[in-house]
Design an enzyme around this catalytic site. Structure first.
Site, mmCIF file in Angstrom:
data_model
loop_
_atom_site.group_PDB
_atom_site.id
_atom_site.type_symbol
_atom_site.label_atom_id
_atom_site.label_comp_id
_atom_site.label_asym_id
_atom_site.label_seq_id
_atom_site.Cartn_x
_atom_site.Cartn_y
_atom_site.Cartn_z
ATOM 1 N N CYS A 64 -11.237 3.397 -0.505
ATOM 2 C CA CYS A 64 -9.897 3.762 -0.062
ATOM 3 C C CYS A 64 -9.627 2.931 1.186
ATOM 4 O O CYS A 64 -10.510 2.791 2.047
ATOM 5 C CB CYS A 64 -9.855 5.252 0.265
ATOM 6 S SG CYS A 64 -8.327 5.774 1.064
ATOM 7 N N HIS A 105 -8.020 3.457 3.767
ATOM 8 C CA HIS A 105 -8.065 4.158 5.055
ATOM 9 C C HIS A 105 -9.479 4.215 5.652
ATOM 10 O O HIS A 105 -9.642 4.314 6.858
ATOM 11 C CB HIS A 105 -7.614 5.612 4.891
ATOM 12 C CG HIS A 105 -6.146 5.825 5.009
ATOM 13 N ND1 HIS A 105 -5.240 5.305 4.120
ATOM 14 C CD2 HIS A 105 -5.424 6.530 5.923
ATOM 15 C CE1 HIS A 105 -4.029 5.683 4.462
ATOM 16 N NE2 HIS A 105 -4.103 6.426 5.562
ATOM 17 N N GLU A 128 -5.646 9.826 9.670
ATOM 18 C CA GLU A 128 -4.288 9.644 10.204
ATOM 19 C C GLU A 128 -4.085 10.476 11.468
ATOM 20 O O GLU A 128 -3.294 10.126 12.332
ATOM 21 C CB GLU A 128 -3.255 9.994 9.131
ATOM 22 C CG GLU A 128 -3.335 9.011 7.981
ATOM 23 C CD GLU A 128 -2.047 8.856 7.207
ATOM 24 O OE1 GLU A 128 -1.155 9.698 7.338
ATOM 25 O OE2 GLU A 128 -1.960 7.866 6.449
ATOM 26 N N CYS A 151 -4.256 -1.193 -2.005
ATOM 27 C CA CYS A 151 -4.366 0.255 -2.170
ATOM 28 C C CYS A 151 -5.267 0.490 -3.377
ATOM 29 O O CYS A 151 -4.998 -0.039 -4.464
ATOM 30 C CB CYS A 151 -2.975 0.829 -2.421
ATOM 31 S SG CYS A 151 -2.952 2.577 -2.866
ATOM 32 N N ASP A 168 0.876 -1.178 0.000
ATOM 33 C CA ASP A 168 0.000 0.000 0.000
ATOM 34 C C ASP A 168 0.909 1.222 0.000
ATOM 35 O O ASP A 168 2.105 1.116 0.309
ATOM 36 C CB ASP A 168 -0.892 -0.012 1.259
ATOM 37 C CG ASP A 168 -1.784 1.222 1.352
ATOM 38 O OD1 ASP A 168 -2.247 1.712 0.302
ATOM 39 O OD2 ASP A 168 -2.007 1.724 2.470
ATOM 40 N N SER A 169 0.335 2.379 -0.289
ATOM 41 C CA SER A 169 1.107 3.620 -0.209
ATOM 42 C C SER A 169 1.522 3.911 1.240
ATOM 43 O O SER A 169 2.450 4.657 1.471
ATOM 44 C CB SER A 169 0.267 4.773 -0.733
ATOM 45 O OG SER A 169 -0.952 4.837 -0.017
HETATM 46 N N1 DGL Z 1 -4.018 3.813 0.157
HETATM 47 C C1 DGL Z 1 -4.644 4.824 -0.648
HETATM 48 C C2 DGL Z 1 -5.897 4.233 -1.308
HETATM 49 O O1 DGL Z 1 -6.431 3.219 -0.880
HETATM 50 C C3 DGL Z 1 -4.999 6.054 0.152
HETATM 51 C C4 DGL Z 1 -3.807 6.874 0.603
HETATM 52 C C5 DGL Z 1 -3.056 7.518 -0.543
HETATM 53 O O2 DGL Z 1 -3.535 8.490 -1.170
HETATM 54 O O3 DGL Z 1 -1.970 7.056 -0.833
HETATM 55 O O4 DGL Z 1 -6.359 4.781 -2.278
#
Ligand code: DGL
Length: 265
Positions: free
Chosen positions: A184, A186, A152, A73, A10-11
């Site tokens: 997303c 998050h 976050e 992600c 993931d990012s």
């Molecule tokens: N993990 C990213 C997603 O699911 C969200 C956070 C980001 O913008 O990197 O799209």
């Protein structure tokens, strides 16, 4: 190969919501996770950059000899999944197909709201996949870039978050959505707040549980399910490490993340 680990990337740490769902469903599987915290967010970056990062993340996992790569992600799935699937030999799974399956699991779903990063919404990946599979579906897709930093910051049930949710969601609620897709990784942390915020009858969907089910069915199909009986291990790698990320990892995983290793890609 059966007892090789599953690889997730993931990012950042949001993909740990998917890891959590997989650990519940497949507790014996070993897991290697890469969170690209040095370069998060991906959601505001260009498709080319997101693809480049996704390939680097995947190669990191392949060097650890994973048996499957899970793109945990939405933004990376939206822009890079086909090119990852084309390039590498191991099976690569994203979170969009299971998210779409979860929306369509309700045959009555007719008006679907989608919130995600700008990158995911602009890719139209969800909109196309949904429209292809159910004709007549009405889709309201809104980028919700302020939600990731609020989550976050642990501002979940906070007046500022509620104000932002009103701005993003009121227009789609006015149009009578029956389903809200949290596109997303998050956003599952907001589910308790959203349950209280949304009118009764609006179904909340996220892809973590359905993605875990897809991982299990693909592993079964490929005869790659671990045949060990103990509890699988979790190796957590982040490209930047700070107290904040350790705390976040604990919240997203819903248990202690153990030792986190900082890595350079
Ligand atoms: N993990 C990213 C997603 O699911 C969200 C956070 C980001 O913008 O990197 O799209």
């Amino acid at each position: 190969m059966r007892n090789a680990p599953l690889g997730f990337f993931d990012s950042g740490v949001g993909g740990l919501t998917v890891v959590n769902a997989v650990q519940q469903l497949l507790p014996a599987e070993d897991i290697v996770y890469l969170g690209d915290t040095a370069r998060v967010p991906y959601g505001s970056k260009s498709p080319e950059t997101i693809r480049q990062f996704a390939h680097e993340d995947t190669r990191f996992l392949l060097d650890r000899e994973v048996k499957m790569v899970i793109v945990a992600c939405n933004t990376a799935t939206a822009h890079a999944l086909p090119s990852l699937q084309e390039r590498y030999q191991v099976p690569v799974i994203g979170v969009i197909e299971p998210g779409v399956d979860a929306v369509l699991a309700d045959p009555a779903a007719q008006r679907v709201g989608i919130i995600a990063t700008r990158g995911t919404i602009r890719s139209h990946a969800y909109q196309h996949a949904l429209a292809l599979r159910r004709t007549g579906l009405i889709i309201h897709a809104t980028p919700a870039p302020l939600l990731v930093p609020l989550i976050e910051e642990n501002w979940l049930d906070h007046p500022a978050t509620r104000a932002v949710l009103h701005t993003y969601l009121d227009p789609m609620l006015d149009r009578g959505i029956d389903t809200l897709m949290l596109a997303c990784t998050h956003y599952p942390l907001l589910i308790p707040v959203l349950r209280d915020f949304l009118p009764e009858g609006v179904r909340i969907v996220d892809s973590a549980t359905t993605c875990a089910e897809l991982v299990r069915s693909e592993l079964t199909k490929l005869d790659l399910l671990s045949d060990t009986t103990g509890k699988g291990s979790l190796q957590l790698h982040l490209t930047d490490l700070s107290d904040q990320f350790e705390d976040l990892a604990r919240r997203f995983l819903a248990h202690s993340p153990g030792r986190i290793q900082r890595v350079v890609l």
